[in-house]
Design a protein around this motif. Structure first.
Motif, mmCIF file in Angstrom:
data_model
loop_
_atom_site.group_PDB
_atom_site.id
_atom_site.type_symbol
_atom_site.label_atom_id
_atom_site.label_comp_id
_atom_site.label_asym_id
_atom_site.label_seq_id
_atom_site.Cartn_x
_atom_site.Cartn_y
_atom_site.Cartn_z
ATOM 1 N N LEU A 57 -8.085 24.569 -24.396
ATOM 2 C CA LEU A 57 -7.917 23.233 -24.966
ATOM 3 C C LEU A 57 -6.661 22.561 -24.422
ATOM 4 O O LEU A 57 -5.631 23.199 -24.239
ATOM 5 N N LYS A 58 -6.782 21.290 -24.189
ATOM 6 C CA LYS A 58 -5.669 20.512 -23.665
ATOM 7 C C LYS A 58 -5.297 19.397 -24.644
ATOM 8 O O LYS A 58 -6.116 18.924 -25.426
ATOM 9 N N GLY A 59 -4.049 18.973 -24.580
ATOM 10 C CA GLY A 59 -3.605 17.841 -25.375
ATOM 11 C C GLY A 59 -3.877 16.535 -24.635
ATOM 12 O O GLY A 59 -4.097 16.517 -23.422
ATOM 13 N N VAL A 60 -3.855 15.442 -25.372
ATOM 14 C CA VAL A 60 -4.068 14.117 -24.789
ATOM 15 C C VAL A 60 -2.898 13.225 -25.165
ATOM 16 O O VAL A 60 -2.449 13.213 -26.320
ATOM 17 N N GLY A 61 -2.391 12.486 -24.185
ATOM 18 C CA GLY A 61 -1.308 11.536 -24.430
ATOM 19 C C GLY A 61 -1.623 10.189 -23.811
ATOM 20 O O GLY A 61 -2.581 10.051 -23.044
ATOM 21 N N ILE A 62 -0.830 9.199 -24.149
ATOM 22 C CA ILE A 62 -1.032 7.862 -23.607
ATOM 23 C C ILE A 62 0.296 7.294 -23.132
ATOM 24 O O ILE A 62 1.311 7.391 -23.829
ATOM 25 N N LYS A 63 0.280 6.726 -21.939
ATOM 26 C CA LYS A 63 1.401 5.968 -21.393
ATOM 27 C C LYS A 63 0.829 4.669 -20.842
ATOM 28 O O LYS A 63 0.336 4.620 -19.713
ATOM 29 N N ALA A 64 0.860 3.642 -21.642
ATOM 30 C CA ALA A 64 0.254 2.373 -21.245
ATOM 31 C C ALA A 64 1.316 1.338 -20.889
ATOM 32 O O ALA A 64 2.360 1.235 -21.544
ATOM 33 N N THR A 65 1.043 0.612 -19.834
ATOM 34 C CA THR A 65 1.870 -0.526 -19.444
ATOM 35 C C THR A 65 0.932 -1.718 -19.195
ATOM 36 O O THR A 65 -0.291 -1.563 -19.181
ATOM 37 N N ARG A 66 1.486 -2.852 -18.977
ATOM 38 C CA ARG A 66 0.660 -4.021 -18.706
ATOM 39 C C ARG A 66 -0.105 -3.894 -17.386
ATOM 40 O O ARG A 66 -1.120 -4.550 -17.182
ATOM 41 N N SER A 67 0.384 -3.021 -16.512
ATOM 42 C CA SER A 67 -0.198 -2.942 -15.175
ATOM 43 C C SER A 67 -1.112 -1.743 -14.948
ATOM 44 O O SER A 67 -1.733 -1.635 -13.894
ATOM 45 N N ASN A 68 -1.227 -0.819 -15.940
ATOM 46 C CA ASN A 68 -2.044 0.372 -15.674
ATOM 47 C C ASN A 68 -3.280 0.480 -16.566
ATOM 48 O O ASN A 68 -3.851 1.549 -16.736
ATOM 49 N N LEU A 69 -3.710 -0.640 -17.155
ATOM 50 C CA LEU A 69 -4.846 -0.605 -18.075
ATOM 51 C C LEU A 69 -6.196 -0.712 -17.384
ATOM 52 O O LEU A 69 -7.238 -0.571 -18.026
ATOM 53 N N VAL A 70 -6.194 -0.971 -16.088
ATOM 54 C CA VAL A 70 -7.464 -1.114 -15.372
ATOM 55 C C VAL A 70 -8.212 0.206 -15.323
ATOM 56 O O VAL A 70 -9.430 0.267 -15.513
#
Length: 234
Positions: A57-70
């Protein structure tokens, strides 16, 4: 109230049998998954030890910016990190968070909705408009203790099928009100104050009510999808 053709009757019977088969099998699937889940909660140390072997099993994280949502995956320059190292000791405490009962109830509600819509198309094909479900005149906030309100629900239940409200028992209308109430609370508020067995029983009863509403000459609706050990289902 137009008389159904033999073709319509056969279609209603087949769709009902098909749905019952799916529902009854899903109940076993739910029960099995719940048993495995609850056993893992009780034996959490064994689960943790198992996860320590291959770390599946792996964990999930989020690193969102205005430029990487595509893009989604971080490997493609996206914002979702789905392969993070995860301590197996963090897993058992999360087992309790999965909404098995609510998610299962939502699923069989969708099956009930689709079943009713399909039958309306058979017996009253011009009734439903776009994005309208057969139960749209029965509301989850109706008062099941008010006779006039329940009678309105009986009419709302029956009308899509081109049948009079008198063909729907008061208890059946109350069941549909309860189904809508529980479903709406889960979908719109994220809460679930019922149990899957109770919700399942209400859905199964509603299927049978629709069937007998459309097939008044029928006296029995019987189905069991597994081996008949005691010759009860012939």
């Amino acid at each position: 109230m137009p008389r159904l053709t033999s073709e319509q009757r056969n279609a209603i019977h087949q769709k009902t049998t098909n749905l019952l088969d799916v529902l009854l099998r899903f109940h076993v699937s739910f029960s099995a998954q719940k048993f495995i889940h609850d056993d893992a909660v009780i034996k959490w140390r064994e689960l943790e030890a198992l996860l320590h072997i291959t770390y599946p099993l792996k964990g999930v994280g989020i690193k969102a910016t205005r430029s990487n949502l595509v893009h989604f995956d971080e490997g493609d320059g996206g914002f979702i990190y789905s392969e993070e190292d995860l301590n197996p000791g963090d897993v058992p405490q999360e087992l309790q968070a999965f909404p098995y009962e609510a998610a299962s109830a939502a699923y069989i509600f969708t099956l009930l909705e689709g079943y009713g819509d399909e039958l309306v198309k058979i017996v009253n094909p011009t009734y439903l408009t776009a994005r309208q479900a057969w139960h749209h005149k029965v509301y989850g906030d109706m008062n099941p203790k008010d006779r006039a309100t329940v009678n309105a629900a009986r009419i709302g239940f029956a009308k899509p099928f081109n049948r009079p409200g008198s063909g729907v028992p008061a208890y059946a209308a109350k069941r549909l009100i309860e189904i809508k109430r529980v479903r709406n609370e889960f979908m719109h508020e994220g809460s679930f104050d019922s149990t899957f067995p109770d919700f399942f029983a209400n859905v199964l009863g509603t299927v049978a009510t629709i069937y007998f509403l459309l097939m008044p000459s029928e006296r029995k609706l019987s189905h069991y999808p597994y081996y008949d050990y005691h010759e009860k289902w012939e």
